[in-house]
Design a protein around this motif. Structure first.
Motif, short mmCIF file in Angstrom:
data_model
loop_
_atom_site.label_atom_id
_atom_site.label_comp_id
_atom_site.label_asym_id
_atom_site.label_seq_id
_atom_site.Cartn_x
_atom_site.Cartn_y
_atom_site.Cartn_z
N ILE A 19 -23.59 7.74 15.52
CA ILE A 19 -24.62 8.75 15.29
C ILE A 19 -24.00 10.14 15.15
CG2 ILE A 19 -26.60 9.92 16.31
CD1 ILE A 19 -27.29 7.25 17.66
N ASN A 29 -19.61 9.48 12.93
CA ASN A 29 -19.42 8.65 11.74
C ASN A 29 -20.70 8.57 10.93
OD1 ASN A 29 -17.05 8.21 13.09
ND2 ASN A 29 -17.68 6.21 13.88
N ALA A 30 -21.57 9.58 11.12
CA ALA A 30 -22.91 9.50 10.53
C ALA A 30 -22.86 9.22 9.04
CB ALA A 30 -23.66 10.79 10.80
N ALA A 31 -21.81 9.72 8.40
CA ALA A 31 -21.77 9.60 6.95
C ALA A 31 -21.27 8.23 6.48
CB ALA A 31 -20.91 10.71 6.37
N TRP A 32 -20.77 7.40 7.41
CA TRP A 32 -20.29 6.08 7.01
C TRP A 32 -21.47 5.20 6.61
CZ3 TRP A 32 -16.23 4.26 11.22
CH2 TRP A 32 -15.18 5.18 11.25
N THR A 33 -21.21 4.20 5.76
CA THR A 33 -22.29 3.28 5.40
C THR A 33 -22.42 2.22 6.49
OG1 THR A 33 -20.70 2.02 4.13
CG2 THR A 33 -22.09 3.60 2.92
N PHE A 34 -23.54 1.46 6.44
CA PHE A 34 -23.88 0.60 7.56
C PHE A 34 -22.81 -0.44 7.89
CE2 PHE A 34 -25.71 -3.26 9.35
CZ PHE A 34 -26.23 -2.74 10.52
N HIS A 89 -19.62 -0.40 7.56
CA HIS A 89 -18.50 0.21 8.27
C HIS A 89 -18.87 0.48 9.72
CE1 HIS A 89 -16.46 0.36 4.54
NE2 HIS A 89 -17.19 1.33 4.02
N LYS A 90 -20.08 0.98 9.93
CA LYS A 90 -20.53 1.28 11.29
C LYS A 90 -20.59 -0.01 12.12
CE LYS A 90 -23.36 5.35 10.35
NZ LYS A 90 -24.74 5.84 10.25
N ILE A 141 -24.49 18.01 9.11
CA ILE A 141 -23.14 17.87 8.56
C ILE A 141 -23.15 18.43 7.16
CG2 ILE A 141 -21.28 16.27 8.00
CD1 ILE A 141 -22.25 14.36 9.98
N SER A 196 -17.54 7.67 3.19
CA SER A 196 -18.96 7.99 2.99
C SER A 196 -19.42 7.49 1.62
CB SER A 196 -19.18 9.48 3.15
OG SER A 196 -18.31 10.16 2.28
N GLN A 197 -20.71 7.65 1.38
CA GLN A 197 -21.31 7.18 0.12
C GLN A 197 -20.56 7.75 -1.08
OE1 GLN A 197 -24.11 5.29 -0.10
NE2 GLN A 197 -25.05 5.43 1.92
N ILE A 199 -28.65 15.42 10.78
CA ILE A 199 -27.75 14.33 11.15
C ILE A 199 -28.43 12.97 11.24
CG2 ILE A 199 -28.00 14.93 13.60
CD1 ILE A 199 -25.08 13.99 13.86
N PHE A 200 -29.67 12.94 11.75
CA PHE A 200 -30.30 11.63 11.96
C PHE A 200 -30.86 11.02 10.68
CE2 PHE A 200 -30.45 13.65 16.12
CZ PHE A 200 -29.72 12.72 16.81
N ILE A 217 -28.87 10.99 7.76
CA ILE A 217 -27.79 10.61 6.83
C ILE A 217 -27.40 9.15 7.04
CG2 ILE A 217 -25.63 11.43 5.86
CD1 ILE A 217 -25.56 13.52 8.01
N GLY A 218 -26.93 8.57 6.00
CA GLY A 218 -26.26 7.27 6.11
C GLY A 218 -27.21 6.12 6.32
#
Ligand SMILES: Nc1ncnc2c1ncn2[C@@H]1O[C@H](COP(=O)(O)OP(=O)(O)OP(=O)(O)O)[C@@H](O)[C@H]1O
Ligand SMILES: Nc1ncnc2c1ncn2[C@@H]1O[C@H](COP(=O)(O)OP(=O)(O)OP(=O)(O)O)[C@@H](O)[C@H]1O
Ligand SMILES: [Mg+2]
Ligand SMILES: [Mg+2]
Lengths: 494, 213, 267
Positions: B158, B161-166, B168-169, C38, C86-87, C262-263, C265-266
């Motif tokens: 949260i 690594n928020a920007a990682w895709t699912f 990877h998480k 971010i 990231s994406q 933040i909540f 993203i992704g």
């Protein structure tokens, strides 16, 4: 709770305590009644269980750490430190600094017992003055010498003015010149508050004329209990007391050693300046010392004068600030290994241990193994002593210093005096040509003291150069040591 | 009075099962030793965060979620603290304090270490609580390590690594769980055994020494 | 806490004199503002504001750079990791087999790197100017945290300095006992032995410290305080300043259209 609330009484019925990890009880069968306001001196040989009993009375022995028998009541209730009636000074001055600044640390006990903040600074300053600790309020407590730490701990409890004052060897590290003063400070505080006073101290003469009662702890239970005059001068008790290592008034000292003409110089220093920290203040400067085979040299002087710092520097454990410590060719040739450099600071550890042995002021700091016997074996082994010889030395030292029974115990679980003997014995077992010992005799009863003195004399007669830091005038007399007096950043030969 | 007397003539002060403290209340020695332990582990955290970039670089280059395999060290405080002190809240307290200590000399997590400490301590605390603070076996310790590792991963996903895709998480979470189990769980178990052998834990239910001399 | 670890304070500024709890509150406001989003704009604005405030902290700036050189490095690594993972939307910038970097992923990486610095720097500034004893007093007296825990933590924190000294003492002891030195393996082994010895020593010290503290009445009910922690108008100014900085940061990102909660993203 605050000043002048009077003392509390202590009652023990068949009380005993065995530490976990030990087969033998540290104390057993204690039947005792101490009245409120009484001043009591508790005696007994090193390892008799004096500290254990004090801890139990102060209520600071965690229940999980051992097995109790019988009962113990303080003020009619089981001992409870949170009642704020007890002030305890532990045997080990190094273990009881709580806060970072000197003044704050003195106030800690008063804060806990709910003293009015308005009077705290004045009481703290008064306590610091009575124990002779003349340092600024903000002085960092991490930069105190052994004796200064002991004074600080005492000041904290004096300022608290508790109903029960429990002091475990409160003057063992304090320089002799200051002992009467510190002693008087304790007695004054007791007189002012009417507190019950319970003191352990091996040196009977310091307190004997000031206490109401002397109690002697034996193997099981109490072996003597009464007024100082009745206990110390009862001919029927003399044998018992001698066996318990009590320093009887008027008992003769062992015959002092006859100094031999000094042999070849082993270690010398000229224009030496010593300091604890790389950037900190210089403790002593312009020191000139040389140490020869068979020579006994003692560093004496007031607390914080820089004796320990000098000892550590000579032992090549601290770098010299200025000047240099030099090993002579004679020392280089002795022992195993062949250091090329005359500055011991540049020797590898194995060469050092075979030549210069250093015993720290705080024994705990130098223990590295998990049993008493291994601790003794470590040095000789590192110095390349053959197995059989090592075992023989270890067995002899264990026996003479009364540690045989504890050969398998962990060094950190020993009593204060036992730790001191072990740390000294470790270096004696290694038999280096130069031996540096910081306070060899503190915390010893009369019997172990005699043995340590005899061992030191034997080493000296065999040609060891012995440098000691000591507040113990009798010890220095017996080993016939030359003195070097420290004070005001300098040291002069006496 | 009579009640007090019977309690105090008891020569076996620890009637509860071996390894479980007589009281769930925190004694002074619990609080102080937990704090000291936290400070020591805080120093380990600080050293670890300083070398973190060097140690994790190969993992980062290979596939960043594998860094989760190293994160077990970050949850050591909670597991070891809970295992030694054995009081409610010990895991949480030790982990949070250790995290704070590690931030004192400066690291790049800043004040957020307090949040991370809370999240990571919570994972271990939850397991010890679920076992009612009465079981401290190897399995319990490994579970605590696993719990702490998983909650670390969820928190990191949260916050950092928020920007990682699912995918990877998810993988990161698996790796962190394994790492927590080994680097925090197993290591704590052996550390406890080694420390207890020195007799230093005499005052704790976790360390009554069996050997008597 | 320890002169060899912390960046030293060389000038006693108003910020240094602020109440520790006010400093923590200000730090928390800044941290939350940074953590919530971010994006490059908010992180860069916050970092800029913080750097501008550095002189107010009275810290030895040369020392700050010397002690914390590793922080930018760490931030770069974190950013690189994000850029990789990231994406992959936006225009493709690098496409070399498994290595795929797009404009969006690179922006995200830059945001994470800047954000890491913006998080770290205020914390360092605050912690270096807080005296642990004052902090403990303030936490107990104002935030009503349990006194026994805070004081025990304070007493233990003092041991950090002691640990470092003790590390040296142990090294001395190993030397005095002839077990120091040797080849690389012996040294590494010695390092672990010393660390373990230190941990054990710490626990023993803790046990004895608890005895010493109890021996002076620690844990009793009606405790009083020798030092009274107070608030001053400057504490309000500090907090207001932090809130304004947070608002400016978020406002700038929203205005620039880069605000990236933040909540959301992704997922
Ligand atoms: N924590 C402990 N764990 C195990 N044994 C202990 C512990 N503390 C003390 N002992 C043992 O209990 C016995 C009594 O120790 P205590 O410290 O009470 O002696 P003492 O009379 O104060 O001696 P000294 O004069 O040397 O200080 C000793 O044999 C000691 O080795
Ligand atoms: N670890 C330390 N760090 C910094 N300063 C210290 C440290 N230990 C002692 N000092 C300071 O260095 C000076 C010399 O201390 P040292 O320990 O050499 O005194 P000492 O003569 O051995 O005293 P004592 O008889 O009390 O043991 C003292 O003024 C003390 O305040
Ligand atoms: Mg004792
Ligand atoms: Mg000294």
């Amino acid at each position: 709770m605050a000043a002048a609330t009077g003392g509390v009484d202590v009652l023990a019925r068949g009380f005993g305590w065995r530490h976990s990890g030990r087969k033998r009880a540290a104390v057993s069968d204690i039947d005792l009644r101490i009245e409120a306001g009484e001043r009591v001196l508790l005696l007994g040989s090193s390892g008799a269980g004096k500290s254990t009993l004090l801890h139990a009375i102060a209520g600071v022995l965690p229940a999980e750490s051992g097995y109790r028998t019988g009962e113990l009541l303080v003020g009619g209730r089981p001992p409870d430190p949170t009642s704020g009636t007890t002030g305890l000074v532990l045997q080990d001055p190094d273990a009881q600094v709580v806060l970072a600044r000197l003044g704050d640390d003195v106030c800690f006990g008063m804060e806990n017992t709910g003293v009015d903040p308005a009077v705290m600074p004045a009481r703290a300053r008064a306590a610091l003055a009575t124990v002779g600790l003349d340092l600024p309020w903000d002085h960092p407590t991490s930069a105190l010498s052994g004796g200064q730490k002991q004074r600080l701990a005492l000041a904290g409890v004096l300022a608290m003015a508790p109903g029960l004052m429990v002091l475990d060897e409160p003057t063992a590290n304090i320089d002799p010149a200051a002992v009467p003063e510190v002693c008087q400070a304790v007695l004054d505080a007791q007189a002012a508050s009417g507190a019950t006073l319970l003191i352990v101290e091996h040196r009977v003469d310091i307190w004997a004329e000031h206490v109401d009662r002397i109690i002697v702890l034996g193997e099981t239970g109490l072996v003597a209990d009464g007024s100082p005059a009745a206990v110390l001068h009862d001919p029927a008790l003399r044998g018992t007391l001698a066996a318990a290592g009590v320093w009887l008034p008027g008992a003769a000292l062992p015959q002092p050693r006859t100094p031999q003409p000094a042999g070849a110089v082993l270690l010398e220093a000229d224009g030496l300046a010593v300091a604890r920290a790389r950037r900190g203040p210089v403790a002593v400067s312009d020191l000139s010392i040389d140490l020869a085979e068979g020579q006994a040299l003692a560093l004496v002087g007031h607390n914080g004068a820089g004796k320990s710092t000098t000892a550590l520097t000579l032992g090549s454990l601290l770098p010299a600030r200025a000047g240099r410590v030099r090993a002579t060719d004679r020392l280089l040739d002795l022992g195993r290994g062949a250091p090329r450099h005359s500055d011991p600071h540049r020797w590898p550890a194995a060469d050092l241990v075979a030549r210069i042995g250093t015993v720290f002021q705080e024994p705990e700091h130098q223990f590295l193994t998990t049993t008493v016997a291994d601790e003794l074996r470590l040095g000789p082994r590192q110095a390349g002593c053959p197995q059989a010889e090592t075992e023989a030395r270890v067995a002899e030292l264990l026996e003479r210093l009364r540690l045989t029974r504890l050969a398998g115990a962990h060094p950190h679980t020993l009593s204060g005096g036992e730790k001191r003997r072990l740390s000294v014995a470790c270096m004696m077992a290694t038999r280096p040509p130069v031996l540096i010992i910081d306070e060899p005799t503190f915390g010893q009863d009369a019997n172990t003291w005699r043995e340590l003195a005899a061992l030191s004399c034997e080493l000296l007669d065999a040609g060891t150069a012995l440098l000691t830091v000591s507040h113990d005038a009798e010890f220095l007399q017996v080993i016939a040591a030359e003195r070097m007096v420290f004070g005001r950043g300098q040291a002069v030969r006496a | 009075m009579s009640d007090v007397q019977t309690r105090h003539t008891d020569s076996e002060p620890n009637p509860t099962p071996a390894g479980v403290p007589a009281t769930m209340r925190w004694r002074v020695v619990d609080i102080v030793v937990a704090s000291v332990l936290a400070v020591a582990i805080g120093i380990v955290f600080w050293a670890w965060s300083n070398s973190w970039e060097t140690i994790s670089a190969p993992f980062q280059a290979l596939y960043p979620p594998t860094k989760g395999l190293l994160t077990g060290v970050w949850v050591l405080g909670g597991v070891l603290g809970g295992l030694i002190i054995r009081k409610p809240g010990a895991a949480l307290y030790v982990e949070v304090l250790a995290a704070i200590v590690s931030a004192v000399p400066g690291n790049y997590f800043g004040l957020m270490v307090i949040v991370s400490g809370l999240i990571q301590g919570f994972g271990a605390e939850l397991i010890f609580a679920a076992l009612r603070y009465r079981r401290y076996t190897l399995i319990a310790t490994l579970l605590a390590g696993l719990g702490a590792g998983l909650s670390l991963a969820i928190g990191e996903n949260i916050l950092y690594n928020a920007a990682w895709t699912f995918e990877h998480k998810a993988l990161y979470t698996v790796f962190a769980g394994i790492s927590g189990m080994v680097l925090a769980g197993l290591v704590s178990w052996f550390a406890l055994k080694a420390i207890a052998r020195t007799g230093a834990l005499g005052a704790f239910a976790s360390g009554r020494s069996a050997r008597e001399v | 806490m320890n002169a060899d670890l912390l960046v030293p304070v060389v000038r006693e500024t108003a910020l240094v004199r602020c109440n520790p709890v006010a400093k923590l509150a200000a730090g928390a406001v800044l941290a939350v503002a940074v953590v919530l989003s971010i994006d490059v704009v908010s992180a860069a604005v916050m970092l800029g504001l913080v750097v501008l405030m550095l002189p107010l902290t009275g810290l030895d700036l040369a020392m700050l750079v010397k002690r914390l050189w590793f922080l930018p490095l760490a931030a770069l690594m974190a950013g690189w990791g994000t850029a990789l993972l990231s994406q992959k939307t936006g225009t493709v910038i690098v496409d070399a087999g498994p290595l795929l970097l797009t404009s969006d992923s690179l922006t995200m990486g830059a945001a994470v790197a800047l954000r890491a610095l913006a998080l770290a720097l205020p914390a360092v500034m605050l912690i270096a100017t807080i005296d642990p004893t004052d902090l403990a007093d303030s936490l107990i007296q104002h935030l009503r945290l349990p006194a026994t825990f805070v004081l025990a933590a304070l007493a233990a924190a003092r041991l950090v300095t002691l640990f470092i000294a003790e590390w040296q003492t142990l090294a001395q002891a190993r030397r005095a006992r002839g077990v120091a030195g040797g080849n690389v393996f012996a040294r590494v082994g010695g390092f672990f032995q010393t660390s373990f010895a230190l941990l054990v020593q710490a626990i023993r010290r803790g046990t004895r410290l608890a005895m010493a503290m109890e021996g002076r009445g620690f844990g009793a009910q009606n405790r009083t305080w020798a030092r009274i922690s107070t608030f001053h108008p400057r504490d309000g100014v500090l907090l207001a300043g932090a809130i304004i900085a947070a608002a400016v940061t978020i406002g700038a990102a929203v205005a620039a259209g880069t605000w990236n909660f933040i909540f959301t993203i992704g997922s």
